[in-house]
Design an enzyme around this catalytic site. Structure first.
Site, PDB file in Angstrom:
ATOM      1  N   PHE A  56       0.804  -1.095   0.049  1.00 24.26           N
ATOM      2  CA  PHE A  56       0.105   0.018   0.074  1.00 24.26           C
ATOM      3  C   PHE A  56       0.688   1.234  -0.166  1.00 24.26           C
ATOM      4  O   PHE A  56       0.421   2.282  -0.167  1.00 24.26           O
ATOM      5  CB  PHE A  56      -0.951  -0.053   1.226  1.00 24.26           C
ATOM      6  N   PRO A 102       5.384   2.851   0.545  1.00 27.31           N
ATOM      7  CA  PRO A 102       6.493   2.776   1.447  1.00 27.31           C
ATOM      8  C   PRO A 102       6.439   2.854   2.825  1.00 27.31           C
ATOM      9  O   PRO A 102       5.394   3.709   3.403  1.00 27.31           O
ATOM     10  CB  PRO A 102       7.435   3.628   0.740  1.00 27.31           C
ATOM     11  N   ASP A 116      -4.254  -9.572   2.821  1.00 30.46           N
ATOM     12  CA  ASP A 116      -2.915  -9.689   2.255  1.00 30.46           C
ATOM     13  C   ASP A 116      -2.040 -10.254   3.389  1.00 30.46           C
ATOM     14  O   ASP A 116      -0.953  -9.523   3.677  1.00 30.46           O
ATOM     15  CB  ASP A 116      -2.764  -8.263   2.141  1.00 30.46           C
TER      16      ASP A 116
END
Ligand SMILES: *[C@@H]1O[C@H](CO)[C@@H](O)[C@H](O)[C@H]1NC(C)=O
Ligand SMILES: *[C@@H]1O[C@H](CO)[C@@H](O)[C@H](O)[C@H]1NC(C)=O
Ligand SMILES: *[C@@H]1O[C@H](CO)[C@@H](O)[C@H](O)[C@H]1NC(C)=O
Ligand SMILES: *[C@@H]1O[C@H](CO)[C@@H](O)[C@H](O)[C@H]1NC(C)=O
Ligand SMILES: *[C@@H]1O[C@H](CO)[C@@H](O)[C@H](O)[C@H]1NC(C)=O
Ligand SMILES: *[C@@H]1O[C@H](CO)[C@@H](O)[C@H](O)[C@H]1NC(C)=O
Ligand SMILES: *[C@@H]1O[C@H](CO)[C@@H](O)[C@H](O)[C@H]1NC(C)=O
Ligand SMILES: *[C@@H]1O[C@H](CO)[C@@H](O)[C@H](O)[C@H]1NC(C)=O
Ligand SMILES: CC(=O)N[C@H]1CO[C@H](CO)[C@@H](O)[C@@H]1O
Length: 842
Positions: A534, A536, A648
């Protein structure tokens, strides 16, 4: 930077040249001294600070005491002028005529410690801020035996600090009462209060200072009967003292390095919060709270609001809308709902004038009136003939209950249990008189305007004529039409209000972008920890040497600030030892940033797939990690208020703390980035190749079972030390799942266990884990266990487990064999990018 330094030197210079009081913290105000705006008192051990403060987003000032050493969160524990805020940044706290007095800009008395009849102006008095957070006012004319005149511990606001008392003075009949703040930015007395019930030696929580809705159960010398968390000999030393003069509770901490407080929160719950400086030192940890259930708080949703425990929210009854959209959106539901439309209230009564509540809402017993009637219709007319009746219900035999005020404590039931049907009047009692008046007014106004329009031009009068006709048509259509147009209008207004409301309060601290830029050195590459799916992640060093992980989101949803804040607030509420804690957020037009606790040991994959580091993970560790992940995920799926589907889960999203305890990160991000799709079909598949269940990768269908699939993959990776992806490049051209299945059918599963583990591991435990993992990765989601099943299986013998079916293998058709380090590789899959093939184990 330079500017700052200069300022610092100037300040330093001022320090030396001016009175030393200004810069070196003092803890006392003596007679004839004062504390002016900008100055503070600091307790001798630097634990507490007193001064002028603006809580939360408030623009007003209060005299308050806060923790000196809780840096990032200014946590206020006491407020003097809680319902008399200072508008200007000018005020003074002085000792005047033996009293401690707060003066505003105009030298008017805003607050004073002692009541006028208690003052002895001749004595010499000092105010001292002590290290336990107590502000004491004492007469020191005899310095060997100071006489206590007043202390803040006897006049608490919403915090009960160690060493203070919550008690009842039998001589003066005074009680110490904790009263909640109105909201996190307004310390004025709120609706909820905690006090002692000396008769039964217990705490009680009351609503509006009158209606008791929770009691701790009596103190038995060790603990309160309904509050097992608050017991002697655990962390707190509690005592209940009852003598001829007073009865009170007090507590202390065995370990003085722990900071702890009990507060009456504005949510209507009491909360014991702790701050563990060596536990990262971030945020208040909720130790326990009571009442535990959201809907157990009295009148949580206000009048005509329906409390929904499952989603921890309130909804208005049909035909009603929130009284204040601003408060409602900031999750303060206490002002309840009001009628959405002004219905003309004809005495009696077709169905359209009443509202039938579905049997899935539980209705409390009427607090207002019960009358005895013969049949339902009599109950009905008793209500409709009475101007002040708002709702009624008939129990079927003889009792007709009537509500004349707001209808509180309605609860949404999860099943269609049969509850009594209740009728709520949809017309407001005042509507009748009002509509008459406004009709008259309208008539006058419209005739005047008609004249003007006629005079001005014929074209305009034509338009006017058309409008008149339209209004007439509306009227002849009857009330139905009127409702409609008014509802439309109301909806429009509500929308406007919501758009304007961007400053709502949320309990997660807001960080300014400047602070974050400074902490991360403008997001420098040196501080970059990694690149998540999503966005850094950076390491930030915040004031006080605190390390925080800073995640910048690359949102594709274009979702608004309000939704973002809502999601962040919800996610911050999820607290579990196996979840990474969300510490704060920042948002502006271009950036959405989340701040998380920093995990020095990085993620599980850095250990697992590294030839030397992996040896730090022996079997016992790995087993504990599996259990921890299972617990965290089960919390997300089943135990938290929201059902969160991670979407995820993978080894690089499992972070490890100092003791190698696993903590799941990135949960709820799919919600933030994509919006609130809870369980359904999504066009965008956010996930990581290799961990996605086939139904999710192919059809965008996700459910808790797609997380179970990912968990199964993670488990196999932990056991085997091999990546599920990456693996299929081997000669066998199978992925890890295929390989595991193959070994399973050949009954040679032990080959899957990483070689370095074979000695240290408990074979039967490892085999049980492989078994469970295979159950988790089955192709049909319905065959996969839930996470709570998984925890049971992990705890059990492993003998009665069902036989796993063939797992699903997700294989990329156009796989490029060069992309080997795919653990962090994410993709947004559309249906034609992935295919699924099923292979028989050999
Ligand atoms: C101060 O208090 C002590 C103890 O109560 C007493 O002995 C002493 O006489 C007092 N001194 C004065 C000046 O009042
Ligand atoms: C709280 O109680 C007072 C009287 O004690 C009453 O006037 C007020 O309306 C009550 N507040 C609410 C929200 O019901
Ligand atoms: C607990 O507190 C009581 C009084 O508040 C004190 O007498 C006792 O010594 C304390 N016990 C411990 C173990 O600190
Ligand atoms: C109660 O108060 C009286 C007078 O203030 C005092 O003499 C007595 O010692 C007190 N009793 C206890 C148990 O503190
Ligand atoms: C609240 O939870 C229930 C399930 O418990 C669900 O059916 C419903 O859609 C949820 N409502 C909202 C507004 O999320
Ligand atoms: C009305 O009756 C219910 C039981 O049906 C009872 O619980 C409630 O207290 C009664 N209310 C009043 C005001 O008497
Ligand atoms: C309406 O109901 C209230 C409460 O039951 C009662 O006190 C009042 O007398 C009733 N009024 C009429 C006009 O019946
Ligand atoms: C807090 O309450 C005050 C009124 O008491 C209100 O004006 C303010 O908007 C509220 N703030 C938040 C953040 O809800
Ligand atoms: C007021 C209301 O929502 N009524 C609904 C209750 O539920 C039934 C079906 O179970 C609906 O038909 C009603 O419209």
């Amino acid at each position: 930077m330079e500017m700052k330094n200069i300022c610092y030197f100037v300040l330093l210079f001022l320090c030396f040249s001016l009175s030393s009081n200004l810069c070196i913290g003092r803890d006392t105000i003596s007679a004839k001294e004062s504390l002016s705006f900008g100055e503070t008192l600091v307790s001798s051990g630097e634990k507490f600070e007193l001064g002028f403060v603006r809580p939360g987003t408030s623009l007003k000032y209060y005299l308050g005491i806060w923790y000196k050493n809780v840096i990032l969160w200014q946590t206020i524990v006491w407020v003097a002028n809680r319902d008399k805020p200072l508008d200007y940044g000018t005020a003074e706290l002085i000792i005047s005529q033996g009293n401690l007095v707060l003066l505003d800009k105009f030298q008017g008395i805003v607050w004073s410690a002692l009541a006028e009849n208690n003052i002895n102006p001749s004595i010499s008095v000092t105010a001292l801020l002590r290290d336990d957070g107590n502000l004491i006012l004492s007469d020191v004319s005899n310095s060997s035996t100071p006489l206590l005149l007043w202390q803040s511990f006897d006049n608490p606001t919403h915090s009960f600090l160690p060493g203070a008392k919550i008690g009842y003075d039998k001589r003066t009949q005074r009680k110490q009462v904790l009263v909640s703040w109105k909201n996190s930015s307004d310390p004025a007395p709120g609706l909820y209060s905690l006090e002692i019930d000396p008769k039964n030696a217990q705490y009680v929580i009351k609503w509006n200072r009158t209606r008791e809705y929770w009691a701790s159960g009596s103190w038995d010398g060790q603990r309160f009967s309904s509050l097992p968390e608050m017991r002697l000999n655990y962390m707190y030393n509690f005592s209940y003292i009852d003598n001829e003069n007073e009865s009170y509770f007090t507590y202390s901490l065995y370990d003085n390095s722990i900071i702890s407080r009990l507060i009456m929160d504005d949510s209507g719950q009491i909360q014991q919060q702790t701050w563990l400086p060596d536990d990262g030192g971030f945020g208040w940890n909720l130790f326990w709270s009571q009442p535990r259930q959201f809907c157990e708080v009295y009148a949580k949703c206000g009048a005509f609001g329906v409390c929904d425990e499952a989603n921890a929210t309130c909804n208005c009854l049909n035909g009603f809308k929130p009284r204040s959209d601003t408060e409602w959106n900031s999750k303060d539901y206490s002002s309840g709902c009001v009628r959405d439309q002004k219905v003309q209230c004809n005495a009696i009564t077709e169905d359209k004038d009443s509202l039938w509540i579905n049997s899935t809402i539980r209705v409390p017993a009427s607090q207002d009136t019960n009358i005895t009637v013969g049949e339902a219709s009599q109950c009905r007319s008793a209500c409709f003939n009475n101007f002040s009746c708002t709702a009624y219900t008939y129990d079927g035999s003889a009792t007709c209950s009537i509500w004349t005020e707001g209808l509180f404590n309605l609860h949404q039931l999860s099943t269609t249990e049969s509850e009594r049907t209740i009728f709520v009047k949809r017309c407001s009692p005042e509507a009748q008189t009002k509509t008459k008046k406004s009709k008259k007014l309208k008539a006058i106004l419209s005739s005047i305007s008609a004249l003007m329009f006629l005079l001005i031009s014929s074209s305009i009068s034509y338009i006017y004529y058309r409008r008149r006709m339209a209004i007439k048509a509306d009227r002849s259509k009857g009330t139905q039409g009127a409702h409609k147009s008014q509802r439309h209008k109301a909806e429009g207004e509500a929308k406007v209000l919501m758009n304007e409301n961007t400053d709502e309060a949320i309990d997660v601290p807001y960080f300014h972008l400047e602070t974050i830029l400074a902490a991360t050195d403008n997001f420098s590459t040196a501080n970059k920890l990694g690149q998540g799916g999503f966005g850094p992640v950076y390491k930030g060093i915040f004031p006080g040497e605190k390390e925080i992980a800073v995640k910048t989101l690359s949102s594709q949803s274009g979702q608004g600030i309000d939704e973002f804040k809502n999601e962040v607030t919800l996610i911050a509420k999820l607290q579990h030892r196996n979840l990474v804690r969300l510490l704060g957020y920042c948002i502006n037009a271009t950036k959405q940033i989340l701040l998380y606790e920093y995990m020095p040991n990085k993620s599980l994959d850095t250990f697992l797939f590294d030839g030397t580091l992996c040896q730090l993970l022996d079997w016992k560790r790995r087993y504990d990690i599996i259990l921890g992940i299972a617990r965290g995920l089960s919390y997300l799926h089943h135990d938290s208020r929201l059902r969160i589907i991670h979407r995820d889960l993978k080894t690089s999203n499992i972070l490890l703390d100092e003791e190698m305890n696993p903590k799941i990160s990135d949960f709820g991000l799919a919600r933030i980035v994509e919006g609130k799709v809870t369980e359904a079909n999504t066009k965008k598949v956010v996930g990581t190749y290799g961990y996605m269940s086939p139904e999710y990768a192919l059809d965008g269908l996700f459910s808790i079972k797609s997380d179970v699939f990912s968990f199964g993959v993670v488990m196999l990776e932990i056991i085997s030390g091999r990546r599920n992806t990456g693996f299929y490049q081997s000669e066998e051209a199978l992925n890890l799942l295929g390989y595991a299945w193959k070994l399973w059918t050949e009954k040679s599963e032990t080959q899957l266990i990483e070689k370095s583990l074979l000695e240290s591991c408990n074979r039967s435990e490892a085999l049980k884990c492989i078994y469970i993992a295979l159950l988790c990765v089955q192709e049909d989601p319905n065959h996969r266990p839930t996470m709570s099943d998984v925890i049971l299986m992990l705890g059990g013998e492993g003998s009665n487990l069902p036989t796993p079916n063939r797992p699903a293998f997700v294989i990329r058709t156009h796989a490029s064999s060069t992309s080997s380090s795919s653990s962090d590789e994410k993709f947004i899959a559309s249906n034609n990018q992935v295919t699924i093939t099923v292979e028989e184990g050999r």
